[in-house]
Design an enzyme around this catalytic site. Structure first.
Site, PDB file in Angstrom:
ATOM      1  N   ASN A 141      49.014  40.724  45.131  1.00 18.93           N
ATOM      2  CA  ASN A 141      47.614  40.743  45.561  1.00 18.93           C
ATOM      3  C   ASN A 141      47.571  41.039  47.065  1.00 18.93           C
ATOM      4  O   ASN A 141      48.299  40.424  47.839  1.00 18.93           O
ATOM      5  CB  ASN A 141      47.027  39.352  45.260  1.00 18.93           C
ATOM      6  CG  ASN A 141      45.511  39.301  45.355  1.00 18.93           C
ATOM      7  OD1 ASN A 141      44.818  40.201  44.873  1.00 18.93           O
ATOM      8  ND2 ASN A 141      44.993  38.235  45.942  1.00 18.93           N
ATOM      9  N   ASP A 185      33.860  40.143  48.039  1.00 20.17           N
ATOM     10  CA  ASP A 185      32.601  39.637  48.577  1.00 20.17           C
ATOM     11  C   ASP A 185      32.109  40.640  49.611  1.00 20.17           C
ATOM     12  O   ASP A 185      32.878  41.460  50.110  1.00 20.17           O
ATOM     13  CB  ASP A 185      32.664  38.201  49.112  1.00 20.17           C
ATOM     14  CG  ASP A 185      33.828  37.893  50.025  1.00 20.17           C
ATOM     15  OD1 ASP A 185      34.416  38.844  50.584  1.00 20.17           O
ATOM     16  OD2 ASP A 185      34.141  36.702  50.196  1.00 20.17           O
ATOM     17  N   GLU A 202      39.010  39.636  44.691  1.00 24.80           N
ATOM     18  CA  GLU A 202      38.361  38.641  45.565  1.00 24.80           C
ATOM     19  C   GLU A 202      37.148  39.231  46.268  1.00 24.80           C
ATOM     20  O   GLU A 202      36.893  38.958  47.441  1.00 24.80           O
ATOM     21  CB  GLU A 202      39.344  38.146  46.642  1.00 24.80           C
ATOM     22  CG  GLU A 202      40.620  37.553  46.112  1.00 24.80           C
ATOM     23  CD  GLU A 202      41.470  36.901  47.187  1.00 24.80           C
ATOM     24  OE1 GLU A 202      40.994  36.712  48.320  1.00 24.80           O
ATOM     25  OE2 GLU A 202      42.626  36.562  46.877  1.00 24.80           O
ATOM     26  N   GLU A 253      49.387  38.818  49.714  1.00 19.30           N
ATOM     27  CA  GLU A 253      49.296  39.333  51.086  1.00 19.30           C
ATOM     28  C   GLU A 253      50.647  39.471  51.796  1.00 19.30           C
ATOM     29  O   GLU A 253      50.848  38.916  52.876  1.00 19.30           O
ATOM     30  CB  GLU A 253      48.342  38.450  51.907  1.00 19.30           C
ATOM     31  CG  GLU A 253      46.955  38.385  51.290  1.00 19.30           C
ATOM     32  CD  GLU A 253      45.963  37.516  52.075  1.00 19.30           C
ATOM     33  OE1 GLU A 253      46.383  36.868  53.052  1.00 19.30           O
ATOM     34  OE2 GLU A 253      44.784  37.504  51.709  1.00 19.30           O
ATOM     35  N   HIS A 307      37.463  42.230  50.105  1.00 15.77           N
ATOM     36  CA  HIS A 307      36.531  41.511  50.984  1.00 15.77           C
ATOM     37  C   HIS A 307      35.921  42.575  51.893  1.00 15.77           C
ATOM     38  O   HIS A 307      36.640  43.273  52.619  1.00 15.77           O
ATOM     39  CB  HIS A 307      37.287  40.492  51.845  1.00 15.77           C
ATOM     40  CG  HIS A 307      37.908  39.379  51.054  1.00 15.77           C
ATOM     41  ND1 HIS A 307      37.154  38.402  50.451  1.00 15.77           N
ATOM     42  CD2 HIS A 307      39.192  39.103  50.743  1.00 15.77           C
ATOM     43  CE1 HIS A 307      37.953  37.550  49.816  1.00 15.77           C
ATOM     44  NE2 HIS A 307      39.203  37.959  49.973  1.00 15.77           N
TER      45      HIS A 307
HETATM   46  C1  XIL Z   1      40.371  31.266  51.112  1.00 16.32           C
HETATM   47  C2  XIL Z   1      39.490  30.180  50.514  1.00 16.32           C
HETATM   48  O1  XIL Z   1      38.339  30.789  49.991  1.00 16.32           O
HETATM   49  C3  XIL Z   1      39.126  29.168  51.570  1.00 16.32           C
HETATM   50  O2  XIL Z   1      38.413  28.085  50.996  1.00 16.32           O
HETATM   51  C4  XIL Z   1      40.388  28.642  52.255  1.00 16.32           C
HETATM   52  O3  XIL Z   1      40.035  27.789  53.303  1.00 16.32           O
HETATM   53  C5  XIL Z   1      41.213  29.790  52.789  1.00 16.32           C
HETATM   54  O4  XIL Z   1      41.499  30.695  51.748  1.00 16.32           O
HETATM   55  N1  XIL Z   1      42.669  35.828  50.655  1.00 16.32           N
HETATM   56  C6  XIL Z   1      43.103  35.026  49.618  1.00 16.32           C
HETATM   57  C7  XIL Z   1      42.366  33.762  49.308  1.00 16.32           C
HETATM   58  O5  XIL Z   1      44.017  35.420  48.908  1.00 16.32           O
HETATM   59  O6  XIL Z   1      43.218  32.759  48.810  1.00 16.32           O
HETATM   60  C8  XIL Z   1      41.618  33.242  50.500  1.00 16.32           C
HETATM   61  O7  XIL Z   1      40.815  32.119  50.093  1.00 16.32           O
HETATM   62  C9  XIL Z   1      40.764  34.340  51.092  1.00 16.32           C
HETATM   63  C10 XIL Z   1      41.595  35.504  51.550  1.00 16.32           C
END
Ligand code: XIL
Length: 315
Positions: free
Chosen positions: A178, A243, A241, A137, A213
């Site tokens: 990422n 969802d 990642e 990020e 996401h």
């Molecule tokens: C999130 C985890 O799922 C949580 O448990 C934690 O509190 C915060 O981070 N982007 C990312 C991940 O790259 O590492 C993050 O994961 C979600 C957003």
């Protein structure tokens, strides 16, 4: 090195190597993996890739300078490997979940701090982690470089440094950048531009992670994802990642999953798709958002079939 100890996670069944056409994975985290039978069963019976959800983050792994704690990361990684899963290491450098001491460090020290952190992790997991999110990020919502502590000290070159350190420590692991919310639009353009700059400077980057996401309404379409994957070629791309938040009962998340799985299946440079969490019960979005592929009881949702029909072997 701290002598912390974590009991090994009980092993589950192995997913057959040919179950998926490309690795299909999930973020996994130690406590439910150890304590929750539904979570463990869903993970071990489904996925062929795993990403430690929090166990490799800076605040966990190096809570004080030079004081590395690997017990939790080791336990998750060993469990994933016992299941036959490929491991994505996540993340080496990120401005969140960063211990306070990094923010307070003398800017002149940050280059060495970053190098030591990256090299120590990459070296420890050599041969066990197939793919690292070397930088996570780096872009702000508007597509500009986030002015985090590393950027403030080193400018964009902190990314170059991190990738070079990762290569030195583990030349064989694939190195990814990422990014979040960069599936389409201005931030996708900014991501493509950043990657071009890195490649132009000879930074050893192998691939780009697209987090994806999203929500059941207004998710990135198959065409949008396909376009971004094309633009990032010849680099590899993974959906890292995913969802899908269901904002209201009755909304169907399956089309969002189908779009991503089909885009990845069709793109020669797409190397896998991962979900951010095994079951809704332990999703970072909270159970009521129903964002993963397994409900709170660990029952597979129809959306998993959408992923299966796009990405299974021997279609
Ligand atoms: C999130 C985890 O799922 C949580 O448990 C934690 O509190 C915060 O981070 N982007 C990312 C991940 O790259 O590492 C993050 O994961 C979600 C957003």
């Amino acid at each position: 090195m701290r002598r912390d100890h974590v009991d090994p996670v009980p092993a589950g069944p192995r997913v057959p190597a040919d179950a998926w056409a490309k690795p299909v994975g999930s973020a996994i985290t130690l406590d439910p993996l150890t304590d929750d039978a539904a979570y463990r069963k869903a993970f071990f019976s489904t996925f062929s890739s795993a990403t430690p959800e929090n166990e490799l983050k800076w605040e966990v792994v190096e809570p004080r300078r030079g004081d590395f704690a690997f017990a939790r990361g080791d336990a998750v990684i060993d469990a994933a490997r016992a299941a036959g899963a490929r491991v994505r290491g996540h993340p080496l450098v990120w401005d969140l979940q960063l211990p306070g001491w990094v923010g307070e460090a003398d800017p002149d020290d940050l280059e060495s701090i970053l190098r030591t952190h990256v090299e120590t992790l990459a070296r420890r997991y050599r041969g066990r982690v197939a793919q690292w999110d070397v930088v996570n990020e780096p872009l702000d919502e508007d597509g500009s470089m986030t002015e985090n502590v590393f950027f403030a000290a080193m400018g964009e070159g902190y990314i170059d440094l991190a990738f070079e350190a990762a290569r030195r420590a583990d030349p064989k692991a694939e190195r990814f950048l990422n990014e979040i919310s960069a599936e389409r639009g201005d931030k996708a353009d900014a991501l493509v531009a950043l990657v071009r700059r890195l490649r132009g400077r000879g930074v050893p980057i192998d691939g780009v992670g697209i987090q994806n996401h999203t929500t059941a309404r207004g998710f990135p379409t198959r065409a949008e994802l396909a376009r971004l994957m094309r633009r990032l070629a010849p680099l590899k791309v993974e959906i890292t990642e995913m969802d899908v938040v269901v904002e209201r009962p009755g909304q169907d998340p399956a089309p969002a999953w189908r779009a991503a799985a089909e885009a990845c299946a069709a793109a020669p440079n797409c190397t896998g798709l991962s979900v951010w969490g095994v079951t809704d019960e332990f999703s970072w979005k909270g159970p009521e958002q129903a964002a993963t592929l397994f409900d709170t009881e660990g029952r597979a949702k129809p959306a998993l079939d959408a992923v299966r029909s796009a990405l299974r072997q021997n279609r």
